[in-house]
Design a protein around this motif. Structure first.
Motif, PDB file in Angstrom:
ATOM      1  N   ALA A 178      -0.686   1.685  -9.766  1.00 21.16           N
ATOM      2  CA  ALA A 178      -1.985   0.934  -9.633  1.00 21.16           C
ATOM      3  C   ALA A 178      -1.942  -0.345 -10.687  1.00 21.16           C
ATOM      4  CB  ALA A 178      -3.068   1.438  -9.507  1.00 21.16           C
TER       5      ALA A 178
ATOM      6  N   GLU B 289      -1.579  -1.022  -4.316  1.00 16.41           N
ATOM      7  CA  GLU B 289      -2.684  -0.341  -3.774  1.00 16.41           C
ATOM      8  C   GLU B 289      -2.287   0.985  -3.561  1.00 16.41           C
ATOM      9  OE1 GLU B 289      -6.110  -0.613  -0.158  1.00 16.41           O
ATOM     10  OE2 GLU B 289      -4.878  -2.386  -0.810  1.00 16.41           O
ATOM     11  N   VAL B 290      -2.961   2.059  -4.035  1.00 16.88           N
ATOM     12  CA  VAL B 290      -2.570   3.527  -3.872  1.00 16.88           C
ATOM     13  C   VAL B 290      -3.773   4.557  -3.476  1.00 16.88           C
ATOM     14  CG1 VAL B 290      -0.749   3.137  -5.620  1.00 16.88           C
ATOM     15  CG2 VAL B 290      -2.730   3.926  -6.349  1.00 16.88           C
ATOM     16  N   HIS B 291      -3.254   5.352  -2.766  1.00 21.35           N
ATOM     17  CA  HIS B 291      -4.082   6.530  -2.318  1.00 21.35           C
ATOM     18  C   HIS B 291      -3.274   7.730  -2.249  1.00 21.35           C
ATOM     19  CE1 HIS B 291      -7.425   8.366  -0.318  1.00 21.35           C
ATOM     20  NE2 HIS B 291      -6.645   8.967   0.580  1.00 21.35           N
TER      21      HIS B 291
ATOM     22  N   ARG C  43      -9.395   2.335 -15.458  1.00 21.33           N
ATOM     23  CA  ARG C  43     -10.340   1.194 -15.248  1.00 21.33           C
ATOM     24  C   ARG C  43     -11.088   0.657 -16.258  1.00 21.33           C
ATOM     25  NH1 ARG C  43     -10.961   4.467 -10.251  1.00 21.33           N
ATOM     26  NH2 ARG C  43     -10.152   3.265  -8.448  1.00 21.33           N
TER      27      ARG C  43
ATOM     28  N   ARG D 157       0.951  -1.182  -0.015  1.00 23.89           N
ATOM     29  CA  ARG D 157      -0.124  -0.078   0.208  1.00 23.89           C
ATOM     30  C   ARG D 157       0.879   1.259   0.103  1.00 23.89           C
ATOM     31  NH1 ARG D 157      -4.477  -0.454   4.702  1.00 23.89           N
ATOM     32  NH2 ARG D 157      -5.284   1.116   3.490  1.00 23.89           N
TER      33      ARG D 157
ATOM     34  N   ILE E  96      -8.055  -1.459 -10.973  1.00 23.01           N
ATOM     35  CA  ILE E  96      -6.997  -1.068 -10.051  1.00 23.01           C
ATOM     36  C   ILE E  96      -7.708  -0.546  -8.884  1.00 23.01           C
ATOM     37  CG2 ILE E  96      -5.667  -0.306 -12.132  1.00 23.01           C
ATOM     38  CD1 ILE E  96      -6.708   2.508 -11.615  1.00 23.01           C
ATOM     39  N   LYS E  97      -6.608  -0.490  -7.855  1.00 22.42           N
ATOM     40  CA  LYS E  97      -6.918  -0.031  -6.469  1.00 22.42           C
ATOM     41  C   LYS E  97      -6.332   0.965  -6.313  1.00 22.42           C
ATOM     42  CE  LYS E  97      -7.652  -4.937  -4.261  1.00 22.42           C
ATOM     43  NZ  LYS E  97      -6.949  -5.590  -3.348  1.00 22.42           N
ATOM     44  N   ALA E  98      -7.114   2.169  -6.534  1.00 19.93           N
ATOM     45  CA  ALA E  98      -6.749   3.560  -6.502  1.00 19.93           C
ATOM     46  C   ALA E  98      -7.690   4.488  -6.104  1.00 19.93           C
ATOM     47  CB  ALA E  98      -6.011   3.905  -7.741  1.00 19.93           C
ATOM     48  N   THR E  99      -7.403   5.364  -4.802  1.00 15.16           N
ATOM     49  CA  THR E  99      -8.375   6.311  -4.577  1.00 15.16           C
ATOM     50  C   THR E  99      -7.753   7.639  -4.280  1.00 15.16           C
ATOM     51  OG1 THR E  99      -8.010   5.597  -2.294  1.00 15.16           O
ATOM     52  CG2 THR E  99      -9.877   4.631  -3.428  1.00 15.16           C
TER      53      THR E  99
ATOM     54  N   LEU F  92      -8.113   7.991 -13.573  1.00 15.84           N
ATOM     55  CA  LEU F  92      -8.214   6.706 -13.145  1.00 15.84           C
ATOM     56  C   LEU F  92      -9.409   5.940 -13.586  1.00 15.84           C
ATOM     57  CD1 LEU F  92      -7.252   7.366  -9.430  1.00 15.84           C
ATOM     58  CD2 LEU F  92      -5.752   6.774 -11.349  1.00 15.84           C
TER      59      LEU F  92
ATOM     60  N   LEU G 212      -0.022   7.396  -9.327  1.00 18.57           N
ATOM     61  CA  LEU G 212      -0.786   6.469  -8.763  1.00 18.57           C
ATOM     62  C   LEU G 212      -1.523   5.677 -10.020  1.00 18.57           C
ATOM     63  CD1 LEU G 212      -3.224   8.834  -6.846  1.00 18.57           C
ATOM     64  CD2 LEU G 212      -1.365   7.549  -5.781  1.00 18.57           C
TER      65      LEU G 212
END
Length: 265
Positions: free
Chosen positions: A71, A76-78, A98, A55, A103-106, A94, A67
Motif C-alpha cells: 500500500a 490498492e490492497v484488500h 496512515r 488492485r 494508503i488504500k488498504a482494507t 494500518l 498489505l
C-alpha cells in the motif's frame, strides 16, 4: 488415512488468538523500512509486471505486513483473515501507517470457503496459507476462489515453504517452523500441477531463500555461523546454476509459484 474433518482455519484461529503477527509503525523511519520491498516481492513484481495503482488481494493477510508494504508503494490492497484477533492487530497496524502516509488498504474477517467478493484484482496472493489445507479438494476450492477474484490476464501468486529441502525432516520432527499447524510438502512439480489444473498460463516456479532454513537449526554453530555464509553465497550463486528445479529445491526454504489467468477461455 487423512482426516477429512481437519480444518486448518480453526487450528490457526486457536494458535493466534492471543498473540502473533503483530507489527507497528511508530515513526517516519519505520515507514521507510515498510516501503522497502524485499527480494520475494522484487521477484514477483519483475515476473508479473504488476504496477502501483493495481488492485491486489491477499488470502490470510495475518498482521498486514504485506498489505502495508504494498500500500505504501501505491497499490490498492484488500486482505482477509480467518482470525478476528489477527485482523484487529493488522487494522491497528494500518492505522499507524496512515499517520505517516495515506494508503488504500482494507481488511475483512472471513473464511475463504464461504467468502464472496464482487471486486476483481490484478493479483491474488498468499504467503504460507494454502499448504496448511491437507486435502487436495480443499486446496482446489481455494484456488477456484482466488481464480474467480482475479481479472483476466491477472496473476495468482503462491509463496509456500519448500517441502523438499534437506532439513525438512528435522523441521517437522522438532517443530522448528514456528507454529504447530500441519502442512503438506510442496515441491515445484506438485504446485505447478495444481496451477495447471486451474488452467493458469505462464506458470513460473521459483525456489527461493536458499539455505534460509539453517537459521532455525538447533545448533548455534550452524544457525549463527554457517547459516549467514551459506545464505549469502547460496542466494548469489544457486539461482544462476544450470541445474534442474528438483535439485535447487533441496536447498530452498520457500517456493514462489506464479500463474496467469487467461484473457479468454
Amino acid at each position: 488415512m487423512m482426516n477429512t474433518n481437519y480444518d486448518a482455519s480453526e487450528v490457526w484461529k486457536q494458535e493466534l488468538e492471543l498473540q502473533g503477527y503483530e507489527h507497528h509503525c511508530y515513526s517516519a523511519e519505520n515507514l521507510k523500512k515498510i516501503k522497502r520491498l524485499g527480494r520475494v516481492w522484487q521477484t514477483i513484481l519483475r515476473i508479473t509486471k504488476i504496477t502501483p495503482s493495481d488492485r491486489l488481494f491477499e488470502l490470510g493477510c495475518g498482521g498486514g505486513i504485506h498489505l502495508a508494504s504494498l500500500a505504501v508503494n501505491g497499490f490498492e490492497v484488500h486482505g482477509i483473515d480467518v482470525s478476528a484477533s489477527v485482523a484487529s492487530r493488522a487494522n491497528n497496524y494500518l492505522e499507524e501507517v496512515r499517520k505517516f502516509q495515506d494508503i488504500k488498504a482494507t481488511i475483512e474477517v472471513a473464511n475463504i470457503f464461504n467468502y464472496e467478493n464482487n471486486n476483481s484484482y490484478n493479483m491474488c496472493f498468499h504467503f504460507g496459507v494454502v499448504e496448511h489445507f491437507l486435502e487436495l479438494s480443499q486446496r482446489q476450492q481455494i484456488w477456484n476462489k482466488l481464480y474467480s477474484f482475479t481479472k483476466p490476464g491477472g496473476w495468482i501468486v503462491s509463496v509456500v515453504p519448500c517441502g523438499q529441502h534437506i532439513m525438512r525432516k528435522l523441521v517437522r520432527e522438532r517443530g522448528l517452523s514456528g507454529y504447530n499447524v500441519p502442512e503438506i510438502d510442496y515441491s515445484c512439480s506438485l504446485h505447478k500441477q495444481e496451477f495447471e489444473n486451474l488452467s493458469l498460463q505462464c506458470i513460473h516456479t521459483v525456489p527461493h531463500n536458499y539455505f534460509g532454513f539453517l537459521a532455525a537449526h538447533p545448533s548455534l554453530v550452524i544457525s549463527k555461523i554457517i547459516y549467514p555464509v551459506c545464505f549469502i553465497l547460496g542466494n548469489i550463486t544457486i539461482p544462476y546454476i544450470p541445474v534442474s528445479e528438483n535439485i535447487k529445491e533441496q536447498y530452498a526454504q520457500t517456493l514462489i509459484v506464479l500463474g496467469r489467468k487467461p484473457y479468454q477461455l
